[in-house]
Scaffold this active site. Structure first.
Site, PDB file in Angstrom:
ATOM      1  N   TYR A 279       0.824  -1.220   0.000  1.00  0.00           N
ATOM      2  CA  TYR A 279       0.000   0.000   0.000  1.00  0.00           C
ATOM      3  C   TYR A 279       0.856   1.267   0.000  1.00  0.00           C
ATOM      4  CZ  TYR A 279      -4.733  -1.847   0.899  1.00  0.00           C
ATOM      5  OH  TYR A 279      -5.950  -2.445   0.804  1.00  0.00           O
TER       6      TYR A 279
ATOM      7  N   LYS B  23       3.549 -15.068   1.370  1.00  0.00           N
ATOM      8  CA  LYS B  23       3.680 -15.740   0.068  1.00  0.00           C
ATOM      9  C   LYS B  23       5.158 -16.044  -0.115  1.00  0.00           C
ATOM     10  CE  LYS B  23       1.957 -17.251  -3.827  1.00  0.00           C
ATOM     11  NZ  LYS B  23       1.071 -18.434  -3.908  1.00  0.00           N
TER      12      LYS B  23
ATOM     13  N   ASP C 191      -6.068  -7.116   4.061  1.00  0.00           N
ATOM     14  CA  ASP C 191      -7.270  -6.478   3.501  1.00  0.00           C
ATOM     15  C   ASP C 191      -8.185  -7.550   2.917  1.00  0.00           C
ATOM     16  OD1 ASP C 191      -8.909  -4.329   2.527  1.00  0.00           O
ATOM     17  OD2 ASP C 191      -8.086  -4.711   0.535  1.00  0.00           O
TER      18      ASP C 191
HETATM   19  C1  IPM Z   1     -10.310  -1.391   4.423  1.00  0.00           C
HETATM   20  C2  IPM Z   1     -10.628  -0.707   3.127  1.00  0.00           C
HETATM   21  C3  IPM Z   1      -9.509   0.265   2.797  1.00  0.00           C
HETATM   22  C4  IPM Z   1      -8.243  -0.548   2.634  1.00  0.00           C
HETATM   23  C5  IPM Z   1      -9.753   1.158   1.586  1.00  0.00           C
HETATM   24  C6  IPM Z   1     -11.056   1.916   1.684  1.00  0.00           C
HETATM   25  C7  IPM Z   1      -8.612   2.103   1.347  1.00  0.00           C
HETATM   26  O1  IPM Z   1     -10.845  -1.637   2.125  1.00  0.00           O
HETATM   27  O2  IPM Z   1     -10.132  -0.693   5.442  1.00  0.00           O
HETATM   28  O3  IPM Z   1     -10.244  -2.626   4.452  1.00  0.00           O
HETATM   29  O4  IPM Z   1      -7.979  -1.074   1.543  1.00  0.00           O
HETATM   30  O5  IPM Z   1      -7.486  -0.651   3.596  1.00  0.00           O
HETATM   31 MN    MN Z   2     -10.845  -3.725   2.828  1.00  0.00          MN
END
Ligand code: IPM
Ligand code: MN
Length: 361
Positions: free
Chosen positions: A144, A192, A248
């Site tokens: 991210y 992974k 996520d």
């Molecule tokens: C989560 C959401 C967020 C993420 C998005 C909205 C940026 O999906 O909190 O899981 O990907 O972390």
């Molecule tokens: Mn999410």
């Protein structure tokens, strides 16, 4: 942090965010009165609504208010209106910005199946009854945030980077081992490692760290297998620790095992007691403004706030027990309803939980 005064910032955001956050605000007001908590609430803009009003999904004013706060309660961000914006203006950037600004690296996502909702789960009853697992998702690193990243228009290419420093893996690892210690002493680290260097590095560090936690039984799973195991035999898990993107994805899977993503709260913590509390669900633009959203994830996020930032386990338990007893009365929002249930709206569900809390004390 001033031990008596509790400053809470509410960032309602987009879609169903304002509806569920309003319920949470009423809950905070009630708790404040009942327990003399001395909670001060302020509100701010984030996400698409912030972009509309200020041109920035995370305005400076919001960051300033967040600095002053002990805890932040977020509704949801995003929606189709802002899908074509450049990535630095998108609503999600507001959320990612606040996570990173305050170093909220430890995202705790419990997936607990309420006894009352066993039949709302996507799996058979015997696979999920008494399910209680915790996903510890690393939240401020990995793919991210990794650099370099970008889109190269001329060469028709785009790229992101999954990278972790040893320090980042150790600190999230510690949170996970400590959490496992307070639960059933089992930790599964998901990566992974058969393909990615960053994952085999992660695995080595977690394995080394486990020497400090001999009482916790550590295992490792590859992320594809972990996704399958979550829907095959979810009760094998106690605590899962994993990278940002893997977490996520896996936390959405874990969420649906509990009947509805509308039920699940989360806490994002840094090294201090400060925390960002938010439902795991998104902004659900299709049902926004219709009094259909399930406010329980937001209500349960307030419970996590009481537990982790304000260290009021007693208040957290009162909230959680109240939710359970409202569910046992057969009242449901649409997302968790089955044919004999009485379907109620967002506001009504909020009122039910609040009156339950009121009557318990
Ligand atoms: C989560 C959401 C967020 C993420 C998005 C909205 C940026 O999906 O909190 O899981 O990907 O972390
Ligand atoms: Mn999410």
């Amino acid at each position: 942090m001033n031990p008596s005064k509790k400053q809470v910032l509410i960032l309602a955001g987009d879609g169903i965010g304002p509806e569920v956050s309003l319920v949470a605000k009423e809950l905070l007001d009630l708790l404040d009165k009942k327990f003399s908590l001395d909670i001060r609430i302020s509100e701010g803009l984030i996400g698409g609504i912030a972009y509309e009003e200020t041109g920035d999904p995370l305005p400076k004013e919001t960051l300033d208010k967040a600095k002053e706060s002990d805890a932040i309660l977020l509704g949801a961000v995003g929606g189709p209106l802002w899908d074509s914006l450049p990535s630095d203006k998108r609503p999600e950037k507001g959320l990612l910005g606040i996570r990173s600004e305050f170093n909220f690296f430890a995202n705790l996502r419990p997936a607990i199946l309420s006894k009352e909702l066993v039949s709302a789960s996507s799996l058979k009853e015997n696979k999920v009854n008494d399910l209680d697992l915790l996903i510890v998702r690393e939240l401020t690193g990995g793919i991210y945030f990794g650099e370099p990243r970008g889109k190269i228009q001329s060469s028709e290419e785009a790229f992101n980077t999954m990278r972790y420093s040893k320090e980042e893996v150790v600190r999230i690892g510690r949170v996970a081992f400590e959490a496992a210690r307070k639960r059933n002493n089992k930790l599964c680290s998901v990566d992974k490692a058969n393909v990615l260097e960053v994952s085999s590095f992660w695995r080595e560090i977690i394995s080394d760290l486990s020497e400090e936690y001999p009482d916790v039984k550590l295992s490792h799973q590859l992320v594809d297998n972990a996704a399958m195991q979550l829907v095959r035999e979810p009760k094998q898990f106690d605590v899962i620790v994993t990278e940002n993107l893997f977490g996520d994805i896996l936390s959405d899977i874990a969420a649906i095992l509990t009947g509805s993503i509308g039920m699940l709260p989360s806490a994002s913590l840094n090294d201090t007691k400060k925390g960002l509390y938010e439902p795991v669900h998104g902004s659900a633009p299709d049902i926004a403004g219709k009094n259909l959203a399930n406010p329980l994830a937001s209500i349960l996020s307030v419970a996590m706030m009481m537990r982790y930032t304000f260290e009021r386990e007693d208040v957290a338990l009162i909230i959680e027990n109240s939710v359970e007893s409202v569910l046992s009365s057969g009242k449901r929002t649409k997302d968790i309803a089955e044919k004999d249930d009485l379907i109620i709206g967002t506001k009504e569900m909020g009122q039910e939980v609040l009156s339950q809390i009121d009557s318990m004390l």
